[in-house]
Design a protein around this motif. Structure first.
Motif, PDB file in Angstrom:
ATOM      1  N   UNK A 229      24.807  37.920  29.829  1.00  0.00           N
ATOM      2  CA  UNK A 229      25.116  38.053  28.318  1.00  0.00           C
ATOM      3  C   UNK A 229      25.407  39.423  27.687  1.00  0.00           C
ATOM      4  N   UNK A 230      26.841  39.104  27.261  1.00  0.00           N
ATOM      5  CA  UNK A 230      26.812  40.621  26.067  1.00  0.00           C
ATOM      6  C   UNK A 230      27.424  39.656  24.915  1.00  0.00           C
ATOM      7  N   UNK A 231      26.525  40.548  23.406  1.00  0.00           N
ATOM      8  CA  UNK A 231      26.625  40.078  22.958  1.00  0.00           C
ATOM      9  C   UNK A 231      27.133  41.130  21.804  1.00  0.00           C
ATOM     10  N   UNK A 232      27.588  40.052  21.378  1.00  0.00           N
ATOM     11  CA  UNK A 232      28.139  41.171  19.834  1.00  0.00           C
ATOM     12  C   UNK A 232      28.233  40.836  18.446  1.00  0.00           C
ATOM     13  N   UNK A 233      28.738  41.386  17.301  1.00  0.00           N
ATOM     14  CA  UNK A 233      28.113  40.206  16.328  1.00  0.00           C
ATOM     15  C   UNK A 233      30.205  40.613  16.035  1.00  0.00           C
ATOM     16  N   UNK A 234      30.559  39.747  14.939  1.00  0.00           N
ATOM     17  CA  UNK A 234      31.929  39.282  14.311  1.00  0.00           C
ATOM     18  C   UNK A 234      31.959  40.204  13.082  1.00  0.00           C
ATOM     19  N   UNK A 235      33.424  39.474  11.941  1.00  0.00           N
ATOM     20  CA  UNK A 235      33.736  39.865  11.256  1.00  0.00           C
ATOM     21  C   UNK A 235      32.912  39.165  10.616  1.00  0.00           C
TER      22      UNK A 235
ATOM     23  N   UNK B 265      29.355  39.495  10.674  1.00  0.00           N
ATOM     24  CA  UNK B 265      28.338  39.026  10.584  1.00  0.00           C
ATOM     25  C   UNK B 265      27.410  38.120  11.611  1.00  0.00           C
ATOM     26  N   UNK B 266      28.402  37.117  12.388  1.00  0.00           N
ATOM     27  CA  UNK B 266      27.496  36.623  13.360  1.00  0.00           C
ATOM     28  C   UNK B 266      27.758  36.860  14.337  1.00  0.00           C
ATOM     29  N   UNK B 267      26.889  36.299  15.438  1.00  0.00           N
ATOM     30  CA  UNK B 267      26.049  36.846  17.088  1.00  0.00           C
ATOM     31  C   UNK B 267      27.494  35.653  17.698  1.00  0.00           C
ATOM     32  N   UNK B 268      28.024  36.756  18.814  1.00  0.00           N
ATOM     33  CA  UNK B 268      28.948  35.586  19.953  1.00  0.00           C
ATOM     34  C   UNK B 268      28.219  36.240  20.720  1.00  0.00           C
ATOM     35  N   UNK B 269      28.608  35.475  22.165  1.00  0.00           N
ATOM     36  CA  UNK B 269      27.831  36.039  23.533  1.00  0.00           C
ATOM     37  C   UNK B 269      29.082  35.774  24.267  1.00  0.00           C
ATOM     38  N   UNK B 270      29.590  36.163  25.206  1.00  0.00           N
ATOM     39  CA  UNK B 270      30.252  35.876  26.310  1.00  0.00           C
ATOM     40  C   UNK B 270      28.996  36.297  27.191  1.00  0.00           C
ATOM     41  N   UNK B 271      29.060  35.193  28.638  1.00  0.00           N
ATOM     42  CA  UNK B 271      28.645  35.505  29.636  1.00  0.00           C
ATOM     43  C   UNK B 271      28.765  35.584  30.826  1.00  0.00           C
TER      44      UNK B 271
ATOM     45  N   UNK C 272      33.434  43.129  16.161  1.00  0.00           N
ATOM     46  CA  UNK C 272      33.519  44.164  15.486  1.00  0.00           C
ATOM     47  C   UNK C 272      32.605  45.573  16.256  1.00  0.00           C
ATOM     48  N   UNK C 273      31.392  44.658  17.005  1.00  0.00           N
ATOM     49  CA  UNK C 273      30.207  45.998  17.141  1.00  0.00           C
ATOM     50  C   UNK C 273      28.998  44.857  18.488  1.00  0.00           C
ATOM     51  N   UNK C 274      28.305  45.368  18.895  1.00  0.00           N
ATOM     52  CA  UNK C 274      27.796  45.434  19.682  1.00  0.00           C
ATOM     53  C   UNK C 274      26.274  45.326  19.510  1.00  0.00           C
ATOM     54  N   UNK C 275      25.995  44.393  19.573  1.00  0.00           N
ATOM     55  CA  UNK C 275      25.038  44.073  19.271  1.00  0.00           C
ATOM     56  C   UNK C 275      23.340  44.282  19.967  1.00  0.00           C
TER      57      UNK C 275
END
Length: 71
Positions: A6-12, A14-20, A54-57
Motif C-alpha cells: 500500500x502506497x499512501x499519499x496526501x492529496x490537495x 490533506x486527505x489520505x489516498x491509497x494505491x495498492x 501532493x506528498x507521500x504519507x
C-alpha cells in the motif's frame, strides 16, 4: 495469505489516498518504493476526488489471512 503493498499519499485536501498492489516482491526495496512514489507525484498520473496527490504519507505491506467457515 494475501499480501499487498500500500502506497499512501496526501492529496490537495490533506486527505489520505491509497494505491495498492497485489503480490509485492519481497523483501521490499525502500529506495525503489520511495522513488516510485516520487515519480507518481511528479507525473500526476493519479487524481483523487480531493485533488492531485501532493506528498507521500507512508508505504506498508499488509497481510490478510482468510479462513473459510464451513456452514
Amino acid at each position: 495469505m494475501a499480501k499487498k503493498l500500500e502506497l499512501k499519499f496526501l492529496n490537495e485536501e490533506n486527505r489520505t489516498v491509497t494505491i495498492s498492489m497485489d503480490q509485492p516482491i519481497e523483501p521490499v526495496d525502500p529506495v525503489a518504493v520511495n522513488a516510485a512514489m516520487d515519480e507518481i507525484i511528479t507525473q500526476g498520473c493519479f487524481f483523487s476526488s480531493g485533488g492531485n496527490l501532493i506528498s507521500k504519507k507512508e508505504a506498508r505491506i499488509v497481510e490478510r489471512n482468510v479462513f473459510d467457515v464451513q456452514l
